[in-house]
Design a protein around this motif. Structure first.
Motif, PDB file in Angstrom:
ATOM      1  N   ARG A  27       0.850  -1.185   0.000  1.00 44.71           N
ATOM      2  CA  ARG A  27       0.000   0.000   0.000  1.00 44.71           C
ATOM      3  C   ARG A  27       0.891   1.241   0.000  1.00 44.71           C
ATOM      4  O   ARG A  27       1.841   1.351   0.775  1.00 44.71           O
ATOM      5  CB  ARG A  27      -0.893   0.011   1.239  1.00 44.71           C
ATOM      6  N   PHE A  29       0.863   5.704  -0.259  1.00 43.40           N
ATOM      7  CA  PHE A  29       0.098   6.943  -0.161  1.00 43.40           C
ATOM      8  C   PHE A  29       0.880   7.974  -0.969  1.00 43.40           C
ATOM      9  O   PHE A  29       1.899   8.469  -0.509  1.00 43.40           O
ATOM     10  CB  PHE A  29      -0.058   7.378   1.291  1.00 43.40           C
ATOM     11  N   ARG A  62      -4.591  -1.497   9.323  1.00 45.82           N
ATOM     12  CA  ARG A  62      -5.771  -0.950   8.650  1.00 45.82           C
ATOM     13  C   ARG A  62      -6.161  -1.800   7.441  1.00 45.82           C
ATOM     14  O   ARG A  62      -7.336  -1.948   7.136  1.00 45.82           O
ATOM     15  CB  ARG A  62      -5.527   0.503   8.230  1.00 45.82           C
ATOM     16  N   SER A  65      -7.774  -4.987   8.859  1.00 43.59           N
ATOM     17  CA  SER A  65      -9.121  -4.783   9.418  1.00 43.59           C
ATOM     18  C   SER A  65     -10.118  -4.325   8.349  1.00 43.59           C
ATOM     19  O   SER A  65     -11.303  -4.189   8.639  1.00 43.59           O
ATOM     20  CB  SER A  65      -9.066  -3.751  10.547  1.00 43.59           C
ATOM     21  N   GLY A  66      -9.625  -4.068   7.141  1.00 43.17           N
ATOM     22  CA  GLY A  66     -10.515  -3.676   6.051  1.00 43.17           C
ATOM     23  C   GLY A  66     -10.711  -2.181   5.926  1.00 43.17           C
ATOM     24  O   GLY A  66     -11.457  -1.726   5.060  1.00 43.17           O
ATOM     25  N   GLN A  67     -10.069  -1.391   6.769  1.00 46.90           N
ATOM     26  CA  GLN A  67     -10.264   0.065   6.717  1.00 46.90           C
ATOM     27  C   GLN A  67      -9.741   0.647   5.412  1.00 46.90           C
ATOM     28  O   GLN A  67     -10.273   1.633   4.918  1.00 46.90           O
ATOM     29  CB  GLN A  67      -9.538   0.739   7.890  1.00 46.90           C
ATOM     30  N   ILE A  68      -8.680   0.072   4.903  1.00 40.88           N
ATOM     31  CA  ILE A  68      -8.174   0.500   3.595  1.00 40.88           C
ATOM     32  C   ILE A  68      -7.896  -0.747   2.762  1.00 40.88           C
ATOM     33  O   ILE A  68      -7.656  -1.822   3.319  1.00 40.88           O
ATOM     34  CB  ILE A  68      -6.883   1.358   3.705  1.00 40.88           C
ATOM     35  N   ARG A  83     -12.680  -6.041   3.941  1.00 42.29           N
ATOM     36  CA  ARG A  83     -12.985  -4.826   3.184  1.00 42.29           C
ATOM     37  C   ARG A  83     -14.370  -4.925   2.536  1.00 42.29           C
ATOM     38  O   ARG A  83     -15.098  -3.948   2.459  1.00 42.29           O
ATOM     39  CB  ARG A  83     -11.896  -4.643   2.116  1.00 42.29           C
ATOM     40  N   ALA A  86     -19.048  -7.974   5.078  1.00 45.65           N
ATOM     41  CA  ALA A  86     -19.515  -7.415   6.353  1.00 45.65           C
ATOM     42  C   ALA A  86     -19.527  -8.474   7.455  1.00 45.65           C
ATOM     43  O   ALA A  86     -19.242  -8.174   8.620  1.00 45.65           O
ATOM     44  CB  ALA A  86     -20.904  -6.819   6.176  1.00 45.65           C
ATOM     45  N   ARG A  89     -16.131  -8.780   8.810  1.00 41.62           N
ATOM     46  CA  ARG A  89     -15.844  -7.596   9.629  1.00 41.62           C
ATOM     47  C   ARG A  89     -16.516  -7.707  10.994  1.00 41.62           C
ATOM     48  O   ARG A  89     -15.985  -7.277  12.005  1.00 41.62           O
ATOM     49  CB  ARG A  89     -16.345  -6.350   8.899  1.00 41.62           C
ATOM     50  N   GLY A  90     -17.681  -8.337  10.990  1.00 45.46           N
ATOM     51  CA  GLY A  90     -18.425  -8.522  12.237  1.00 45.46           C
ATOM     52  C   GLY A  90     -17.753  -9.493  13.191  1.00 45.46           C
ATOM     53  O   GLY A  90     -18.121  -9.556  14.362  1.00 45.46           O
ATOM     54  N   ILE A  92     -14.540  -9.305  13.714  1.00 45.99           N
ATOM     55  CA  ILE A  92     -13.307  -8.622  14.128  1.00 45.99           C
ATOM     56  C   ILE A  92     -13.653  -7.550  15.164  1.00 45.99           C
ATOM     57  O   ILE A  92     -14.647  -6.846  15.022  1.00 45.99           O
ATOM     58  CB  ILE A  92     -12.634  -7.930  12.914  1.00 45.99           C
ATOM     59  N   LEU A  94     -12.027  -4.137  16.663  1.00 51.15           N
ATOM     60  CA  LEU A  94     -10.955  -3.222  16.264  1.00 51.15           C
ATOM     61  C   LEU A  94     -10.790  -2.089  17.269  1.00 51.15           C
ATOM     62  O   LEU A  94     -11.749  -1.417  17.620  1.00 51.15           O
ATOM     63  CB  LEU A  94     -11.291  -2.640  14.875  1.00 51.15           C
ATOM     64  N   PRO A  96      -8.812   1.201  17.095  1.00 51.73           N
ATOM     65  CA  PRO A  96      -7.938   2.040  16.271  1.00 51.73           C
ATOM     66  C   PRO A  96      -6.993   2.886  17.127  1.00 51.73           C
ATOM     67  O   PRO A  96      -7.227   3.060  18.323  1.00 51.73           O
ATOM     68  CB  PRO A  96      -8.915   2.922  15.491  1.00 51.73           C
ATOM     69  N   GLN A  98      -6.195   6.151  16.759  1.00 49.01           N
ATOM     70  CA  GLN A  98      -6.506   7.571  16.960  1.00 49.01           C
ATOM     71  C   GLN A  98      -7.266   7.826  18.264  1.00 49.01           C
ATOM     72  O   GLN A  98      -7.991   6.969  18.742  1.00 49.01           O
ATOM     73  CB  GLN A  98      -7.295   8.150  15.787  1.00 49.01           C
TER      74      GLN A  98
END
Lengths: 322, 236
Positions: A27, A29, A62, A65-68, A83, A86, A89-90, A92, A94, A96, A98
């Motif tokens: 990945r 940026f 991230r 966890s599917g965030q990106i 990603r 669903a 994702r359910g 997991i 998480l 974060p 922040q």
């Protein structure tokens, strides 16, 4: 007939019980390559994701966890691609990194909302159970904006646990916690690991990781630097020459004694009370330093490893890849 | 859905906003009263319609909708709390719909009620103007709320982008001709206002059905696009 042993069968990858698998994920940026061609498999139990700040831990977490989405490679967690799936994702939980929280909500409301969005029955009981796990009073009436950092952190962990996930990912979860709370959280991670859950915890603090568990994934400069048993990786590091600063009354005299004993491979006298020594055998050095200072009645004021920070560890671990 | 709706509602109600919206409403009432005092008995209704069109649909409704709606999902992105909702297995449309419904729930009473009251004052209690104002401001609120929820999701500093959009597109470009007016939300509720009262308004000559349907379709389309975008967004 050859006397050579038969070649070892190739190890199956990923392991059949792996609940987190990332295959060749990358990945970027803009021009910054945050994660480059990493393949990891994580099994139930506690695994530490270790790396210095900016190493790519959060980006990897991230993606896991599917965030990106990864720009290349594949992610599979708890039965699907988080990603797009669903249901996966359910499964997991998480936490974060922040600090942002719902400032105007009470802790219990945030955990309750997480339970509602996870389609749980008996939302209130589940929220109280999750807050009990992190040892936070569910009846605090104040909004989260007035919570201490440690309290917020515990609400973040509680909302990740409320739906009893199979996989729990925590990005620097011990930030802001005091030593007692850190111990409690580490114990909680161990308990969750023993319950068969996959707990992936990121950290940039070596000592913290040492207490998380035996499995570690080391990331440096966006690449996988090492993966496996923490003690094996730590022992690799311990076998490297280590620089240590010694501050003591007549430190130069102490250093001379240790050079003569053979426990040092290098020594630089910075002042009569401060020397920087290099040793290949830390344990022996420590033993002999204490013995020498005791026999010469010299008081040791400071013994600081100069290479025992993570940056040095990663420099060593990634050294071979550059 | 209800839990999300409540969360958005609580986040959007702040003292500063209530004061701002209340101030807008009082200003509207004051202007309505002033119009009533200064207008002749014969043209009070027309003046009332002009006020609802010029102040209400063109300024008050879009600005209040912008302040509320652009922040609904936008603030979640800015304070990095979106992840707590996004990561749950709830469908995306639920998140986008809850954001829009909460915004509209606050925006509508703070715009429709004072503007309708102002229209009643300005027009001297003309029933046609009152009902037309109620319908037109409601439709404008629905359309703008949906559009600005999407804007908040797509752009950082969405409040500024929204103001630029309102000033440049809705106030100027869309008034330049019929083609541009068709692409302006303002035209449709204004057309409803015009048709229901019989007073002509600039570039507000869409059919009644279009005037009613288009703002609702804009809101629904915005929620659909926001849901689609939420599915693909990079979450901090």
């Amino acid at each position: 007939m050859s006397d050579l042993p038969p070649p070892a069968a190739p190890q199956a990858w990923p392991p059949p019980d792996a609940t987190i698998v990332a295959y060749d994920v990358s990945r970027s940026f803009g021009a910054l390559v945050a994660v480059s061609n990493i393949s990891v498999a994580v099994r139930p139990g506690v695994t530490a994701l270790l790396g210095p700040n900016g190493a790519g831990k959060s980006t990897l977490l991230r993606m896991l966890s599917g965030q990106i989405a990864p720009m290349s490679g594949q992610v599979w967690v708890a039965g699907g691609d988080p990603r797009t799936d669903a249901a996966a994702r359910g499964r997991i939980g998480l936490v974060p990194q922040q600090d942002g929280v719902f400032e105007r909500e009470r802790g219990i409301d945030v955990v309750r909302l997480s339970a509602v969005l996870s389609n749980l029955d008996d939302v209130d009981a589940r929220a109280r159970w999750a807050l009990d796990l992190v040892e936070l009073d569910p009846d605090i009436e104040r909004p989260m904006g007035s919570y201490s950092k440690g309290m917020r952190q515990r609400v973040k962990i509680a909302q990740a646990l409320v739906h009893d996930p199979v996989v729990i990912m925590l990005d620097e979860p011990l930030n802001g916690l005091d030593p007692k709370q850190r111990r409690q959280m580490i114990n909680l991670f161990h308990r969750l690991g023993e319950m068969g859950k996959t707990v992936l915890v990121s950290s940039h603090v070596l000592e913290e990781v040492e207490r998380f568990g035996s499995h570690v994934i080391v990331i440096a400069r966006g690449r996988l630097a090492a993966q496996g048993d923490f003690r094996a990786i730590r022992s690799l590091m311990d076998n490297q020459p280590l620089r240590i600063r010694v501050v003591a009354e007549k430190a130069n005299q102490l250093a001379a004694t240790l050079v003569n004993s053979g426990s040092l491979v290098g020594c630089r006298v910075e002042s009569p009370t401060q020397v920087e020594v290099t040793t290949n055998d830390v344990r022996r050095f420590r033993r002999e330093l204490v013995a020498a200072s005791s026999s010469q009645h010299l008081r040791l004021e400071e013994v600081t490893p100069l290479d025992d920070d993570l940056e040095s560890v990663f420099r060593y671990l990634v050294g071979g890849q550059e | 859905m209800l839990a999300l709706y409540r969360l958005f509602l609580r986040r959007q109600v702040t003292t500063g906003r209530l004061l701002l919206f209340g101030g807008f409403g009082l200003l509207g009432l004051a202007v309505g009263l002033a119009i009533n005092r200064s207008a002749n008995a014969g043209d009070a209704s027309e003046a009332g319609v002009g006020f609802v069109y010029g102040f209400g649909i063109s300024l008050m409704v879009p600005v209040i909708a912008l302040v509320l709606s652009s922040s609904s999902l936008g603030e979640l992105i800015e304070d990095e709390t979106l992840v707590y909702l996004w990561h749950r297995p709830a469908p995306r449309w639920m998140l986008a719909s809850a954001a829009w419904m909460a915004s509209a729930t606050i925006a509508l009473p703070f715009t429709v009620l004072p503007l309708t009251a102002s229209a009643a004052l300005a027009s001297g209690g003309d029933q046609e103007v009152i009902w037309a104002s109620l319908a037109a401001t409601t439709l404008a609120g629905i359309g703008y709320s949906g559009l600005f929820v999407l804007l908040g999701l797509l752009f950082r500093k969405s409040l500024i982008w929204g103001l630029i959009y309102l000033v440049v597109w809705e106030l100027f470009v869309s008034k330049a001709g019929d083609g541009a007016a068709r692409l302006s939300i303002n035209t449709y509720p204004s057309s409803v206002l015009s048709r229901l009262t019989g007073f002509e308004l600039p570039l507000a000559d869409r059919a009644m059905a279009a005037g009613v349907i288009v703002p609702v379709v804009v809101a629904i389309a915005a929620v659909v696009v926001a849901s689609w975008r939420l599915d693909r967004i990079d979450v901090a």
